[in-house]
Design a protein around this motif. Structure first.
Motif, PDB file in Angstrom:
ATOM      1  N   ASP A 179      49.083 -12.035  78.811  1.00 26.71           N
ATOM      2  CA  ASP A 179      47.852 -11.854  79.479  1.00 26.71           C
ATOM      3  C   ASP A 179      47.507 -10.555  77.616  1.00 26.71           C
ATOM      4  N   TYR A 180      46.431 -10.828  76.897  1.00 27.71           N
ATOM      5  CA  TYR A 180      46.295  -9.835  76.563  1.00 27.71           C
ATOM      6  C   TYR A 180      44.761 -10.560  76.028  1.00 27.71           C
ATOM      7  N   GLU A 181      44.042  -9.450  75.276  1.00 31.30           N
ATOM      8  CA  GLU A 181      42.782  -9.367  75.300  1.00 31.30           C
ATOM      9  C   GLU A 181      42.297  -7.557  74.530  1.00 31.30           C
ATOM     10  N   VAL A 182      41.317  -8.177  73.620  1.00 31.26           N
ATOM     11  CA  VAL A 182      40.790  -7.510  73.033  1.00 31.26           C
ATOM     12  C   VAL A 182      39.654  -7.098  72.635  1.00 31.26           C
ATOM     13  N   GLU A 183      39.148  -6.044  72.489  1.00 33.50           N
ATOM     14  CA  GLU A 183      37.383  -6.017  72.269  1.00 33.50           C
ATOM     15  C   GLU A 183      37.157  -6.068  70.491  1.00 33.50           C
ATOM     16  N   HIS A 197      31.559 -16.044  65.991  1.00 27.34           N
ATOM     17  CA  HIS A 197      30.407 -15.317  66.822  1.00 27.34           C
ATOM     18  C   HIS A 197      30.430 -13.874  66.652  1.00 27.34           C
ATOM     19  N   GLY A 198      29.454 -13.359  68.034  1.00 25.04           N
ATOM     20  CA  GLY A 198      29.213 -11.702  67.506  1.00 25.04           C
ATOM     21  C   GLY A 198      30.700 -10.831  68.518  1.00 25.04           C
ATOM     22  N   PRO A 199      29.384  -9.540  68.334  1.00 24.12           N
ATOM     23  CA  PRO A 199      30.380  -8.657  69.047  1.00 24.12           C
ATOM     24  C   PRO A 199      31.443  -8.953  70.529  1.00 24.12           C
ATOM     25  N   GLY A 200      32.876  -9.022  70.886  1.00 21.83           N
ATOM     26  CA  GLY A 200      33.067  -9.649  72.089  1.00 21.83           C
ATOM     27  C   GLY A 200      34.020  -9.174  72.441  1.00 21.83           C
ATOM     28  N   ALA A 201      34.744  -9.805  73.741  1.00 23.93           N
ATOM     29  CA  ALA A 201      36.413  -9.518  73.499  1.00 23.93           C
ATOM     30  C   ALA A 201      37.434 -10.519  73.394  1.00 23.93           C
ATOM     31  N   TYR A 202      38.114 -11.043  72.845  1.00 22.27           N
ATOM     32  CA  TYR A 202      38.927 -11.982  72.766  1.00 22.27           C
ATOM     33  C   TYR A 202      39.916 -12.392  73.695  1.00 22.27           C
ATOM     34  N   ARG A 203      40.069 -13.199  74.349  1.00 19.96           N
ATOM     35  CA  ARG A 203      41.105 -12.972  75.506  1.00 19.96           C
ATOM     36  C   ARG A 203      42.284 -14.318  75.474  1.00 19.96           C
ATOM     37  N   TYR A 249      45.519 -11.074  62.636  1.00 20.68           N
ATOM     38  CA  TYR A 249      46.318 -11.508  62.894  1.00 20.68           C
ATOM     39  C   TYR A 249      45.767 -11.577  64.550  1.00 20.68           C
ATOM     40  N   GLN A 250      45.568 -11.928  65.835  1.00 22.86           N
ATOM     41  CA  GLN A 250      46.130 -11.910  66.692  1.00 22.86           C
ATOM     42  C   GLN A 250      47.278 -11.960  67.409  1.00 22.86           C
ATOM     43  N   HIS A 282      47.285 -18.212  68.472  1.00 24.47           N
ATOM     44  CA  HIS A 282      47.115 -17.569  67.884  1.00 24.47           C
ATOM     45  C   HIS A 282      45.801 -17.801  67.521  1.00 24.47           C
ATOM     46  N   ALA A 283      44.879 -16.428  67.295  1.00 27.15           N
ATOM     47  CA  ALA A 283      43.916 -16.925  66.676  1.00 27.15           C
ATOM     48  C   ALA A 283      43.938 -15.949  65.154  1.00 27.15           C
TER      49      ALA A 283
END
Length: 575
Positions: free
Chosen positions: A450-454, A507-513, A383-384, A367-368
């Motif tokens: 497998d978890y991904e969020v923008e 970090h700038g905008p992006g996708a956390y996976r 909370y991820q 988690h991050a």
């Protein structure tokens, strides 16, 4: 007083129901989704001496050491405890705390002018200041980097809120509106608990209630002694590696020796590595809670969950080690790691004394915590948790998929993603099971996620990736460990960043996976029921190739049935 088992059961059930009632109030009134969505809090009850008599609500790592907090109140305030007082504390060194983010609200219960009990709520605050938003400062090297430290304080004195103290608390958080609402919810939950406890004591009789509470504790002690009777007498050892100090690789370990003799257990952590530079050091309350949790979870689920159950257990925690660090060692990560390692080491030792109750290892989280600014200028802390790790298999049952932290035993629920999209500048792309991550076994481990969020804004990422890299679970009785995990950030410009296990980065905008790891398997995979393997293949948990390689089960070309003839051939013993 002679108390029959039916009466004891009724009293324990009433106490447990009151704990649950406090939890329901907290869930419905708290402001932060960490509470209303994920239940990162726990309600418990102690008697007038500070002994836990119910810990039925919430997360085991919160409650097992709850008695330390109540006994700190009794130590510091002695005869200065009055009706309508409410206490607040968090410090692990001076106030019986687990770690700083877990704030404890405790309300004494008086009936007929006599102190009879305490209603308590321990809740992990979304932010308490310190060097990183969201409380998890993985750059911390001393506790002063982790947020505000609270000794035992009277937050409410004789029914009057201490406004000066309240203002101090609000100044030491990045999320004052959330903290204000959450504290009020905690206070409200303990008021409901205190009212219900007072009614119970009045029914039992104020002069006899303590005898009933003592009877509940004695019953739990007797029940746990029957569990000890099932263990083979002797000396049993277990170890779990600790491969990093949050800054660099290290070769450390949690080591435990359990001595089973004369219906008693001695749990000794001599041989455990010294405390480390990073924030994975444990307090006495947290380590005790992890030990109690490992014992309670090893045996049947109907074991009474109160402090009496562990009267026959002596715990030795060497000072200056990972399980009992000296000031000013940082501690924020300790309720997850090294509590996870303590439980694994305990399970490994207990499995030698009672092999049929062995459990495969649970995988560790990746988690991050993501924090930034919303469009309206307000702060957010996300909370991820939805990319959760998996549980291990046991005799008779497969491990649970993405069940979450071992120290919660499933008590920390995954948040609703649609609600998160309303609260945070985020859009979820996926949350699905990972194929071929569950540890193979007669009863396989759970699968990772497998978890991904923008994330639409620039943000700070406090990485907590203990499960990244090598497998973090373990197999038992011939089972195998589950696959390891990974965390990747892909920025808007296409830059791909491999996240560290620990660290705070912006970090700038992006996708956390997050690719979370799988749980360990129990038993020889070659003895797994082929129909169960087929079900896993059809569910996407196991690939056709792994079914044959790991389980010696051939799947028909249609993918809808087992190729029985070829499976029989694959499972023939070697000549």
């Amino acid at each position: 007083m002679n108390l029959d088992p039916v009466t004891l059961a009724l009293v324990q059930n009433r106490l447990d129901h009151i704990s649950h009632q406090m939890g329901w109030v907290m869930t419905r009134t708290a402001r932060s989704p960490i509470f209303s969505q994920s239940h990162d809090f726990s309600c418990f009850i102690a008697d007038a001496r500070g002994t836990l008599i119910s810990q039925a609500d919430g997360i085991p790592i919160h409650t097992g050491g709850g008695g330390f907090a109540v006994r700190a109140i009794l130590r510091d305030f002695k005869d200065a405890i009055s009706p309508e007082d409410v206490f607040l504390l968090n410090d692990p060194y001076t106030a019986g705390g687990n770690h700083l983010p877990d704030w404890v609200i405790t309300r004494p219960v008086f009936v007929g002018g006599k102190l009879v009990a305490f209603a308590c709520n321990r809740a992990h605050q979304a932010d308490i200041g310190g060097g990183a938003a969201g409380t998890y400062n993985s750059a911390a090297t001393e506790i002063f980097h982790e947020g505000i430290r609270l000794p035992v304080l009277k937050l409410i004195e004789a029914g009057q809120v201490r406004d000066d103290l309240w203002r101090l608390l609000m100044l030491n958080t990045r999320l004052p509106e959330a903290l204000d609402g959450d504290l009020r919810a905690m206070i409200g939950s303990t008021r409901i608990g205190a009212e219900r406890l007072a009614l119970l004591v009045e029914e039992l009789g104020v002069d006899r209630a303590d005898e009933f509470f003592e009877g509940v504790l004695d019953h739990a002690d007797r029940r746990f002694q029957t569990c000890i009777d099932r263990l083979q007498q002797g000396i049993w050892t277990g170890e779990e590696p600790v491969d990093n100090d949050c800054f660099e690789p290290i070769d450390a370990k949690i080591a435990v020796t359990i001595t089973v003799k004369d219906r008693k257990l001695v749990v000794d952590f001599a041989g455990t590595s010294p405390q480390v530079r990073g924030f994975k050091n444990s307090s006495i309350a947290n380590s005790t809670s992890a030990v109690f949790m490992s014992l309670a979870s090893f045996f049947e689920p109907d074991l009474p969950k109160n402090e009496g159950a562990f009267r026959s257990v002596e715990i030795r925690l060497p000072e200056g080690t990972l399980v009992n660090a000296r000031m000013p060692a940082p501690m924020t990560m300790n309720t997850v790691f090294v509590a996870h390692e303590i439980i694994h080491a305990m399970w490994k030792a207990l499995a030698q004394a009672l092999p049929e109750r062995a459990s495969a290892g649970w995988s560790k989280a990746v988690h991050a915590v993501t924090a930034g600014l919303r469009e309206d200028g307000g702060r957010y802390v996300m909370y991820q948790w939805a990319g959760a790790p998996a549980g291990g298999g046991v005799e008779g049952r497969d491990g649970f998929h993405l069940i979450g932290h071992l120290i919660t035993l499933g008590g920390l629920t995954l948040p609703n993603l649609e609600t998160y999209e309303q609260l945070y500048p985020a859009r979820f792309r996926r949350q699905e099971m990972r194929c071929d991550t569950a540890g193979a076994g007669r009863f396989r481990g759970g699968a990772g996620c497998d978890y991904e969020v923008e994330i639409f804004t620039p943000a700070d990422y406090a990485f907590r990736g203990e499960g990244a890299g090598a497998p973090s679970s373990f197999g038992v009785a011939g089972g195998r460990a589950g696959a390891g995990g990974e965390v990747v950030l892909t920025l808007a410009d296409g830059t791909r960043i491999q996240a560290p296990k620990y660290g705070v980065e912006r970090h700038g905008p992006g996708a956390y996976r997050a690719l979370s790891p799988g749980g360990g398997g129990y038993g020889d995979p070659m003895t797994r029921d082929p129909e169960h393997v087929l079900r896993d293949v059809r569910d996407g948990i196991v690939s056709v190739e792994s079914a044959e390689k790991d389980y010696a089960v051939a799947i028909a070309a249609s993918g809808r049935s087992v190729d029985a003839a070829r499976t029989t051939e694959l499972r023939k013993p070697l000549p």
